[in-house]
Design a protein around this motif. Structure first.
Motif, PDB file in Angstrom:
ATOM      1  N   THR A 174      39.039 -20.534 -55.502  1.00  0.00           N
ATOM      2  CA  THR A 174      37.794 -20.426 -56.270  1.00  0.00           C
ATOM      3  C   THR A 174      38.085 -19.926 -57.677  1.00  0.00           C
ATOM      4  O   THR A 174      38.865 -18.979 -57.872  1.00  0.00           O
ATOM      5  N   ASP A 175      37.445 -20.537 -58.649  1.00  0.00           N
ATOM      6  CA  ASP A 175      37.619 -20.133 -60.058  1.00  0.00           C
ATOM      7  C   ASP A 175      36.863 -18.825 -60.297  1.00  0.00           C
ATOM      8  O   ASP A 175      35.624 -18.797 -60.341  1.00  0.00           O
ATOM      9  N   THR A 176      37.599 -17.750 -60.452  1.00  0.00           N
ATOM     10  CA  THR A 176      36.974 -16.425 -60.610  1.00  0.00           C
ATOM     11  C   THR A 176      36.427 -16.195 -62.020  1.00  0.00           C
ATOM     12  O   THR A 176      35.710 -15.204 -62.243  1.00  0.00           O
ATOM     13  N   THR A 177      36.748 -17.058 -62.967  1.00  0.00           N
ATOM     14  CA  THR A 177      36.236 -16.898 -64.338  1.00  0.00           C
ATOM     15  C   THR A 177      34.938 -17.647 -64.563  1.00  0.00           C
ATOM     16  O   THR A 177      34.413 -17.654 -65.683  1.00  0.00           O
ATOM     17  N   TRP A 178      34.397 -18.264 -63.535  1.00  0.00           N
ATOM     18  CA  TRP A 178      33.202 -19.087 -63.703  1.00  0.00           C
ATOM     19  C   TRP A 178      31.923 -18.286 -63.835  1.00  0.00           C
ATOM     20  O   TRP A 178      30.934 -18.752 -64.423  1.00  0.00           O
ATOM     21  N   SER A 179      31.855 -17.081 -63.351  1.00  0.00           N
ATOM     22  CA  SER A 179      30.600 -16.327 -63.279  1.00  0.00           C
ATOM     23  C   SER A 179      29.907 -16.213 -64.633  1.00  0.00           C
ATOM     24  O   SER A 179      28.679 -16.140 -64.706  1.00  0.00           O
ATOM     25  N   ASP A 180      30.662 -16.216 -65.725  1.00  0.00           N
ATOM     26  CA  ASP A 180      30.046 -16.091 -67.052  1.00  0.00           C
ATOM     27  C   ASP A 180      29.250 -17.327 -67.439  1.00  0.00           C
ATOM     28  O   ASP A 180      28.351 -17.252 -68.275  1.00  0.00           O
ATOM     29  N   ASP A 181      29.558 -18.478 -66.842  1.00  0.00           N
ATOM     30  CA  ASP A 181      28.873 -19.721 -67.185  1.00  0.00           C
ATOM     31  C   ASP A 181      27.796 -20.104 -66.178  1.00  0.00           C
ATOM     32  O   ASP A 181      27.086 -21.088 -66.383  1.00  0.00           O
ATOM     33  N   ASP A 182      27.632 -19.347 -65.125  1.00  0.00           N
ATOM     34  CA  ASP A 182      26.683 -19.705 -64.074  1.00  0.00           C
ATOM     35  C   ASP A 182      25.238 -19.656 -64.561  1.00  0.00           C
ATOM     36  O   ASP A 182      24.379 -20.378 -64.046  1.00  0.00           O
ATOM     37  N   SER A 183      24.930 -18.791 -65.557  1.00  0.00           N
ATOM     38  CA  SER A 183      23.552 -18.666 -66.042  1.00  0.00           C
ATOM     39  C   SER A 183      23.089 -19.921 -66.776  1.00  0.00           C
ATOM     40  O   SER A 183      21.883 -20.129 -66.941  1.00  0.00           O
ATOM     41  N   ALA A 184      24.019 -20.777 -67.226  1.00  0.00           N
ATOM     42  CA  ALA A 184      23.640 -22.003 -67.939  1.00  0.00           C
ATOM     43  C   ALA A 184      23.287 -23.140 -66.997  1.00  0.00           C
ATOM     44  O   ALA A 184      22.813 -24.187 -67.451  1.00  0.00           O
ATOM     45  N   VAL A 185      23.493 -22.965 -65.721  1.00  0.00           N
ATOM     46  CA  VAL A 185      23.191 -24.012 -64.742  1.00  0.00           C
ATOM     47  C   VAL A 185      21.699 -23.997 -64.434  1.00  0.00           C
ATOM     48  O   VAL A 185      21.106 -22.928 -64.240  1.00  0.00           O
ATOM     49  N   PRO A 186      21.040 -25.152 -64.391  1.00  0.00           N
ATOM     50  CA  PRO A 186      19.607 -25.187 -64.089  1.00  0.00           C
ATOM     51  C   PRO A 186      19.291 -24.545 -62.745  1.00  0.00           C
ATOM     52  O   PRO A 186      20.090 -24.577 -61.803  1.00  0.00           O
ATOM     53  N   LYS A 187      18.103 -23.962 -62.656  1.00  0.00           N
ATOM     54  CA  LYS A 187      17.676 -23.297 -61.439  1.00  0.00           C
ATOM     55  C   LYS A 187      17.543 -24.305 -60.306  1.00  0.00           C
ATOM     56  O   LYS A 187      17.016 -25.389 -60.477  1.00  0.00           O
ATOM     57  N   GLY A 188      18.046 -23.941 -59.137  1.00  0.00           N
ATOM     58  CA  GLY A 188      17.992 -24.810 -57.970  1.00  0.00           C
ATOM     59  C   GLY A 188      19.287 -25.534 -57.696  1.00  0.00           C
ATOM     60  O   GLY A 188      19.471 -26.067 -56.599  1.00  0.00           O
ATOM     61  N   GLU A 189      20.168 -25.567 -58.684  1.00  0.00           N
ATOM     62  CA  GLU A 189      21.456 -26.212 -58.478  1.00  0.00           C
ATOM     63  C   GLU A 189      22.503 -25.181 -58.038  1.00  0.00           C
ATOM     64  O   GLU A 189      22.339 -23.970 -58.270  1.00  0.00           O
ATOM     65  N   MET A 190      23.566 -25.675 -57.426  1.00  0.00           N
ATOM     66  CA  MET A 190      24.655 -24.800 -57.006  1.00  0.00           C
ATOM     67  C   MET A 190      25.987 -25.404 -57.449  1.00  0.00           C
ATOM     68  O   MET A 190      26.217 -26.603 -57.263  1.00  0.00           O
ATOM     69  N   VAL A 191      26.830 -24.567 -58.070  1.00  0.00           N
ATOM     70  CA  VAL A 191      28.132 -25.003 -58.570  1.00  0.00           C
ATOM     71  C   VAL A 191      29.218 -24.271 -57.798  1.00  0.00           C
ATOM     72  O   VAL A 191      29.162 -23.044 -57.636  1.00  0.00           O
ATOM     73  N   SER A 192      30.207 -25.037 -57.338  1.00  0.00           N
ATOM     74  CA  SER A 192      31.369 -24.468 -56.640  1.00  0.00           C
ATOM     75  C   SER A 192      32.628 -24.879 -57.406  1.00  0.00           C
ATOM     76  O   SER A 192      33.126 -26.003 -57.220  1.00  0.00           O
ATOM     77  N   PRO A 193      33.142 -24.008 -58.319  1.00  0.00           N
ATOM     78  CA  PRO A 193      34.304 -24.373 -59.121  1.00  0.00           C
ATOM     79  C   PRO A 193      35.614 -23.941 -58.443  1.00  0.00           C
ATOM     80  O   PRO A 193      35.675 -22.911 -57.755  1.00  0.00           O
ATOM     81  N   TYR A 194      36.675 -24.736 -58.688  1.00  0.00           N
ATOM     82  CA  TYR A 194      37.995 -24.450 -58.105  1.00  0.00           C
ATOM     83  C   TYR A 194      39.064 -24.560 -59.189  1.00  0.00           C
ATOM     84  O   TYR A 194      38.930 -25.333 -60.138  1.00  0.00           O
ATOM     85  N   ASN A 195      40.123 -23.761 -58.966  1.00  0.00           N
ATOM     86  CA  ASN A 195      41.253 -23.742 -59.898  1.00  0.00           C
ATOM     87  C   ASN A 195      42.540 -23.714 -59.074  1.00  0.00           C
ATOM     88  O   ASN A 195      42.671 -22.898 -58.148  1.00  0.00           O
ATOM     89  N   GLU A 196      43.452 -24.603 -59.435  1.00  0.00           N
ATOM     90  CA  GLU A 196      44.724 -24.649 -58.721  1.00  0.00           C
ATOM     91  C   GLU A 196      45.568 -23.423 -59.069  1.00  0.00           C
ATOM     92  O   GLU A 196      45.811 -23.139 -60.250  1.00  0.00           O
ATOM     93  N   ALA A 197      45.962 -22.730 -58.035  1.00  0.00           N
ATOM     94  CA  ALA A 197      46.757 -21.516 -58.250  1.00  0.00           C
ATOM     95  C   ALA A 197      48.226 -21.873 -58.425  1.00  0.00           C
ATOM     96  O   ALA A 197      48.688 -22.935 -58.013  1.00  0.00           O
ATOM     97  N   SER A 198      48.934 -21.002 -59.069  1.00  0.00           N
ATOM     98  CA  SER A 198      50.387 -21.206 -59.242  1.00  0.00           C
ATOM     99  C   SER A 198      51.111 -20.591 -58.018  1.00  0.00           C
ATOM    100  O   SER A 198      50.582 -19.662 -57.389  1.00  0.00           O
ATOM    101  N   PRO A 199      52.277 -21.057 -57.658  1.00  0.00           N
ATOM    102  CA  PRO A 199      53.017 -22.075 -58.436  1.00  0.00           C
ATOM    103  C   PRO A 199      52.423 -23.464 -58.255  1.00  0.00           C
ATOM    104  O   PRO A 199      52.010 -23.847 -57.166  1.00  0.00           O
ATOM    105  N   ARG A 200      52.335 -24.178 -59.369  1.00  0.00           N
ATOM    106  CA  ARG A 200      51.781 -25.521 -59.373  1.00  0.00           C
ATOM    107  C   ARG A 200      52.894 -26.543 -59.592  1.00  0.00           C
ATOM    108  O   ARG A 200      54.012 -26.205 -60.005  1.00  0.00           O
ATOM    109  N   GLY A 201      52.512 -27.772 -59.396  1.00  0.00           N
ATOM    110  CA  GLY A 201      53.465 -28.849 -59.625  1.00  0.00           C
ATOM    111  C   GLY A 201      53.464 -29.263 -61.088  1.00  0.00           C
ATOM    112  O   GLY A 201      53.249 -28.444 -62.006  1.00  0.00           O
ATOM    113  N   ALA A 202      53.665 -30.566 -61.319  1.00  0.00           N
ATOM    114  CA  ALA A 202      53.738 -31.068 -62.695  1.00  0.00           C
ATOM    115  C   ALA A 202      52.385 -31.043 -63.396  1.00  0.00           C
ATOM    116  O   ALA A 202      52.318 -31.003 -64.626  1.00  0.00           O
ATOM    117  N   THR A 203      51.324 -31.063 -62.634  1.00  0.00           N
ATOM    118  CA  THR A 203      49.978 -31.069 -63.228  1.00  0.00           C
ATOM    119  C   THR A 203      49.174 -29.863 -62.746  1.00  0.00           C
ATOM    120  O   THR A 203      49.464 -29.269 -61.702  1.00  0.00           O
TER     121      THR A 203
END
Length: 375
Positions: A305-334
Motif C-alpha cells: 500500500t502506498d503510505t504517501t497517498w493520504s495527503d491526496d485523498d481529500s481531492a477524491v470526490p465523495k463516495g469514491e474509494m481509492v486503493s493505491p499501491y507502490n512496488e517495494a524494493s528490492p525491485r527489478g528493472a522497472t
C-alpha cells in the motif's frame, strides 16, 4: 462804516483749511490742496446786518464733510472716527485750534471694533483651503484605489510561473489539458448522486478517460475513443496464473465493456488507464475485492500500500474509494505504481511503470484527476 463792518465780519469766520493737513496725516504723503467746494462763501451784507455779532457758520452737508480737514485721505480715518462723525451734529464750527486737536488726536486701539481686526474674507479663505484639502485627499484615494485594482488585475492575469517571486517550483507534475465533463442525457443524474443508488454512469465511458498529458506519445494499440478493449487484453496486467480466474470473475459479475487509453512520457514512464464498467455498483465492489485480494500484478508480485497517498485523498470526490499501491524494493528493472478507483458502476485501474525509480507526484496527480472525471 457799513463796508468796514462787513469786512471785519468776514475776517472772523474761520476757514476750514486753518488746520494744516500735514499735522493730522499718519502717512508721509503730501496733503491735497483744499478744493473750492470745501471753502464757504463769504457772508455778504445781506446775510449779516450791520452791528451784529459773529455770523453763524454755514450749515454743513449731512454727510459730515465739513468736519474733516481738507485734503485728509479717507483711508486714514478709522471706523470709530467715521461713526463719531455721523453721530455728532456740528451746529457750529469749532475754533481752529480745537479743530486741529480733534483731528490730530489718534484713535485708541481699544476703540477699534472687533470686526475690523478679523474681516470676513479670512474665514472664507479658510473654508476654501479646507475644501481644496478635501478635494486633494479624495483625488488621492481614488487614484490609489485605481492603481490597487489595476495591480490586482495584472497579478491575476498571467500564470504564476510568469510572476517574479510567485513561481511554482517544478515538482514533476505533468501538464494535462483542461478537464471537461461530458454532458449527461436530459434528466439523468450523476454517478455519485444520492438519487442514483445503482451508481450508473449515463455518459459514454470513453469520454471519461483522462486525456493524454503534454509531451506524451499515445499508444495507438489501445482503442481510446474508437472502441472497447477486449477482456483478454485487460487481464494481461495480472500474473499469468490468475488471468483465467479474473476473466471469469468479470463475466460472472455483469461486465459490460472496458474503455482503455495508454501513453508514454519522454522520461520513459508508461501509463495505462482502464475503465471497467458493470451493471451496478454492488458488482463493482465484488470484483474489486477479488482483484485486490491477493493484490498482484505481472510486474510486481507483492506490491504494498502506498503510505504517501493520504495527503491526496481529500481531492477524491465523495463516495469514491481509492486503493493505491507502490512496488517495494528490492525491485527489478522497472518500478510499478498502481491504483484501483471504485466509482459507482465502474472500476478504474491506473497502471504506471518506469525503468529505475518512479516519482510519486505524477502518479498521484494522474489518479486524482481520473477520479474527478468519474465523480
Amino acid at each position: 462804516m457799513t463796508e468796514q463792518t462787513q469786512s471785519d465780519d468776514v475776517k472772523k469766520i474761520p476757514a476750514q483749511s486753518a488746520a494744516p493737513a500735514e499735522e493730522t496725516l499718519t502717512d508721509s504723503r503730501p496733503a491735497a490742496a483744499p478744493s473750492q467746494d470745501d471753502v464757504p462763501e463769504p457772508v455778504t451784507a445781506d446775510a449779516a446786518p450791520a452791528g451784529a455779532g459773529p455770523a453763524e457758520p454755514a450749515q454743513t452737508p449731512s454727510d459730515g464733510a465739513a468736519t474733516e480737514p481738507a485734503g485728509t485721505p479717507a483711508e486714514t480715518v478709522g471706523p470709530a472716527a467715521a461713526d463719531a462723525a455721523e453721530l455728532t451734529e456740528p451746529a457750529e464750527l469749532t475754533e481752529p485750534a480745537e479743530a486741529a486737536e480733534a483731528v490730530a488726536e489718534p484713535v485708541p486701539a481699544e476703540a477699534t471694533p472687533a470686526e475690523s481686526v478679523t474681516p470676513g474674507p479670512r474665514k472664507r479663505l479658510r473654508d476654501r483651503r479646507g475644501l481644496r484639502a478635501a478635494v486633494r485627499w479624495t483625488a488621492a484615494v481614488v487614484v490609489f484605489a485605481a492603481l490597487g485594482g489595476a495591480a490586482a488585475y495584472a497579478v491575476t492575469q498571467p500564470e504564476r510561473t510568469e510572476i517574479p517571486g510567485l513561481e511554482t517550483p517544478d515538482d514533476g507534475r505533468w501538464t494535462y489539458p483542461a478537464l471537461k465533463l461530458p454532458k449527461l442525457p436530459a434528466g439523468q443524474p450523476g454517478a455519485m448522486d444520492s438519487d442514483n443508488p445503482a451508481g450508473r454512469h449515463y455518459a459514454d465511458l470513453r469520454t471519461l478517460l483522462l486525456p493524454v498529458p503534454a509531451g506524451a506519445k499515445r499508444d495507438t494499440s489501445f482503442p481510446d475513443r474508437g472502441g472497447w478493449l477486449p477482456t483478454a487484453d485487460f487481464v494481461e496486467i495480472y500474473p499469468e496464473d490468475v488471468r483465467k480466474k479474473f476473466r471469469a470473475a468479470l463475466d460472472d459479475n455483469t461486465l459490460r465493456h472496458i474503455a482503455a487509453r495508454a501513453w508514454t512520457m519522454p522520461d520513459g514512464t508508461r501509463t495505462e488507464i482502464y475503465l471497467v464498467q458493470f451493471a451496478t455498483e454492488p458488482y463493482t465492489t465484488r470484483v474489486r475485492n477479488e482483484l485486490i485480494v491477493p493484490a498482484a500484478f505481472a510486474q510486481a508480485a507483492h506490491p504494498q500500500t502506498d503510505t504517501t497517498w493520504s495527503d491526496d485523498d481529500s481531492a477524491v470526490p465523495k463516495g469514491e474509494m481509492v486503493s493505491p499501491y507502490n512496488e517495494a524494493s528490492p525491485r527489478g528493472a522497472t518500478h510499478l505504481r498502481a491504483a484501483y478507483i471504485t466509482a459507482g458502476d465502474t472500476l478504474a485501474v491506473v497502471h504506471m511503470e518506469k525503468a529505475g525509480t518512479q516519482p510519486a507526484v505524477p502518479f498521484h496527480q494522474t489518479v486524482v484527476l481520473q477520479s474527478q472525471l468519474l465523480g
